[in-house]
Design a protein around this motif. Structure first.
Motif, PDB file in Angstrom:
ATOM      1  N   GLU A  65       0.696  -1.175   0.056  1.00  0.00           N
ATOM      2  CA  GLU A  65       0.268   0.034  -0.122  1.00  0.00           C
ATOM      3  C   GLU A  65       0.757   0.906  -0.079  1.00  0.00           C
ATOM      4  O   GLU A  65       1.473   1.655   0.850  1.00  0.00           O
ATOM      5  CB  GLU A  65      -1.145  -0.121   0.653  1.00  0.00           C
ATOM      6  CG  GLU A  65      -1.554   1.565   1.295  1.00  0.00           C
ATOM      7  CD  GLU A  65      -2.753   1.318   2.518  1.00  0.00           C
ATOM      8  OE1 GLU A  65      -2.796   0.424   2.929  1.00  0.00           O
ATOM      9  OE2 GLU A  65      -3.471   2.340   2.602  1.00  0.00           O
TER      10      GLU A  65
ATOM     11  N   ASN B  35      -3.977   4.267  -2.103  1.00  0.00           N
ATOM     12  CA  ASN B  35      -5.792   5.560  -1.368  1.00  0.00           C
ATOM     13  C   ASN B  35      -6.374   6.169  -2.389  1.00  0.00           C
ATOM     14  O   ASN B  35      -5.329   7.992  -2.450  1.00  0.00           O
ATOM     15  CB  ASN B  35      -5.192   6.165  -0.261  1.00  0.00           C
ATOM     16  CG  ASN B  35      -5.031   4.978   0.781  1.00  0.00           C
ATOM     17  OD1 ASN B  35      -5.893   4.119   0.750  1.00  0.00           O
ATOM     18  ND2 ASN B  35      -3.832   4.624   0.292  1.00  0.00           N
TER      19      ASN B  35
ATOM     20  N   GLU C 236      -7.899   2.347  -3.681  1.00  0.00           N
ATOM     21  CA  GLU C 236      -8.136   2.114  -2.307  1.00  0.00           C
ATOM     22  C   GLU C 236      -9.081   3.229  -2.166  1.00  0.00           C
ATOM     23  O   GLU C 236      -9.661   4.627  -1.973  1.00  0.00           O
ATOM     24  CB  GLU C 236      -7.628   1.883  -0.975  1.00  0.00           C
ATOM     25  CG  GLU C 236      -6.775   0.427  -1.267  1.00  0.00           C
ATOM     26  CD  GLU C 236      -5.853   0.469   0.054  1.00  0.00           C
ATOM     27  OE1 GLU C 236      -6.547   1.371   1.019  1.00  0.00           O
ATOM     28  OE2 GLU C 236      -5.220  -0.513   0.089  1.00  0.00           O
TER      29      GLU C 236
ATOM     30  N   ASP D  31     -12.411   0.701   2.197  1.00  0.00           N
ATOM     31  CA  ASP D  31     -10.819   1.036   2.343  1.00  0.00           C
ATOM     32  C   ASP D  31     -12.043   1.341   3.884  1.00  0.00           C
ATOM     33  O   ASP D  31     -12.834   1.518   3.947  1.00  0.00           O
ATOM     34  CB  ASP D  31     -10.252   1.963   2.112  1.00  0.00           C
ATOM     35  CG  ASP D  31      -8.897   2.373   3.112  1.00  0.00           C
ATOM     36  OD1 ASP D  31      -8.970   1.219   3.858  1.00  0.00           O
ATOM     37  OD2 ASP D  31      -8.252   2.785   2.861  1.00  0.00           O
TER      38      ASP D  31
ATOM     39  N   LYS E 134     -11.299  -3.766   2.719  1.00  0.00           N
ATOM     40  CA  LYS E 134      -9.884  -4.027   4.134  1.00  0.00           C
ATOM     41  C   LYS E 134     -11.325  -3.593   5.639  1.00  0.00           C
ATOM     42  O   LYS E 134     -11.810  -2.869   5.711  1.00  0.00           O
ATOM     43  CB  LYS E 134      -9.350  -2.734   3.782  1.00  0.00           C
ATOM     44  CG  LYS E 134      -8.352  -2.540   2.279  1.00  0.00           C
ATOM     45  CD  LYS E 134      -7.609  -2.091   2.213  1.00  0.00           C
ATOM     46  CE  LYS E 134      -5.655  -1.892   2.721  1.00  0.00           C
ATOM     47  NZ  LYS E 134      -4.938  -1.052   2.325  1.00  0.00           N
TER      48      LYS E 134
ATOM     49  N   GLU F 276      -6.814  -4.671   8.336  1.00  0.00           N
ATOM     50  CA  GLU F 276      -5.241  -3.696   8.686  1.00  0.00           C
ATOM     51  C   GLU F 276      -5.155  -3.731  10.116  1.00  0.00           C
ATOM     52  O   GLU F 276      -5.762  -3.834  10.792  1.00  0.00           O
ATOM     53  CB  GLU F 276      -6.105  -2.314   8.244  1.00  0.00           C
ATOM     54  CG  GLU F 276      -6.568  -1.967   6.843  1.00  0.00           C
ATOM     55  CD  GLU F 276      -7.345  -1.016   7.004  1.00  0.00           C
ATOM     56  OE1 GLU F 276      -6.774  -0.130   6.025  1.00  0.00           O
ATOM     57  OE2 GLU F 276      -8.080  -0.404   8.222  1.00  0.00           O
TER      58      GLU F 276
HETATM   59 CA    CA Z   1      -5.833   2.607   2.568  1.00  0.00          CA
END
Ligand code: CA
Ligand code: C2E
Ligand code: CA
Ligand code: CA
Length: 275
Positions: free
Chosen positions: A58, A113, A145, A175, A196, A232
């Motif tokens: 990421e 992101n 994301e 996310d 996520k 996460e």
């Molecule tokens: Ca993220």
């Protein structure tokens, strides 16, 4: 005048609100930082739980401030969103992440992101296309994301954008799942490739029955909908073991590595744990 600090006194004197002043300074600082090239992209590995292999990184934005050192995006992204600077910053991350990922092994993906502001920008598709073209990265290796807040308004336009991105071969992750306005109907209405699970659920995994129940429900939902689940903020082996038992697909967190600059990617690929 108030008996506050000197700075506050002066703001009152000039009739300017201290917070507004601080924000103006930060905004000027942000603009200058973009020009001075003070932003960098760091990477954190995402591991497949069953095989224990790194499958992606990421991309996480950092401001390398000459005086204040590395600054986390939580401290400047809200303002960047309000001022529109997030568009430039977001493009910087997207281009950098695609360029870096193009130098990694073929089976390692990159996740970027997207701010809701960026997602709603009419230039989104063009800038994703440009970043892929410039880097030569295959669209299949790029994950974007987005957070639930994107889904709240104008779902027609959102759906169109999501379909366009997926038609290019780009994958979409939801996310911070479980925070904010989560609704299970989102999973049916929008085409996601990955969920996520927010760190808050993972951190309470061993101590709270309800967090465990939520993780169990989300992983099982993911399985039946054919959506990958990523946990996460995995920080210890007990959490990883519980996630493995629930059949969570991927895990990410300090247990494996904190985010590091692009120069650290080779080492993160080599070592299962690097803290
Ligand atoms: Ca993220
Ligand atoms: P996020 O997308 O949920 O990213 C995960 C955050 O959790 C990162 O914080 C990461 O460093 C941190 N983290 C990872 N593993 C652990 C762990 O085991 N324990 C704990 N306590 N934390 C962990 P970071 O890098 O400070 O980023 C914060 C947020 O800023 C991100 O949350 C994301 O919403 C936003 N952000 C970061 N980079 C970008 C970007 O390029 N564009 C946009 N729009 N937002 C970004
Ligand atoms: Ca997240
Ligand atoms: Ca988060």
């Amino acid at each position: 005048a108030k008996a506050d600090g000197r700075g506050t006194y002066r703001f009152f004197e000039t009739g300017m609100d201290a917070r507004a002043q601080a924000r103006r300074l930060l905004e000027m600082d942000l603009r200058a930082a973009l020009q001075r090239d003070e932003f960098e992209v760091h990477y954190q590995p995402i591991r497949d739980v069953a095989s224990d292999r790194v499958v992606a990184f990421e991309a996480l934005l950092r401001w390398n401030h000459p005086q204040r050192g590395l600054i986390s995006p939580v401290n400047f992204i809200p303002l960047a969103e309000e001022t529109g600077l997030i568009i430039q910053l977001g493009e910087f991350v997207l281009r950098g992440a695609c360029a870096d990922a193009a130098t990694w092994p073929d089976d390692i993906d990159v996740a970027v992101n997207l701010s809701p502001v960026q997602f709603k920008s009419p230039n989104l598709i063009a800038s994703v296309t440009a970043a892929l073209a410039a880097s030569g990265l295959s669209a299949r290796r790029l994950e974007l994301e987005i957070t639930e807040s994107v889904l709240l308004q104008n779902s027609e336009a959102t759906l169109t954008t999501l379909h366009e991105l997926r038609a290019m071969g780009v994958r979409i992750s939801l996310d911070d799942f479980g925070t904010g306005y989560s609704s299970l109907s989102y999973l049916r209405s929008f085409p996601f490739d990955k969920i996520k699970i927010d760190r808050s659920f993972v951190s309470e995994l061993a101590t709270r029955e309800d967090s465990m129940a939520i993780i169990r429900a989300v992983t099982s939902l993911g399985r039946s909908l054919g959506i990958v689940t990523t946990a996460e903020g995995v920080e210890n082996d007990a959490q990883l073991e519980l996630l493995r038992r629930e059949g969570c697909t991927q895990a990410q967190g300090y247990l494996f590595s904190k985010p590091r600059p692009a120069s650290g990617v080779a080492l993160m690929l080599e070592r299962p744990r690097l803290r």
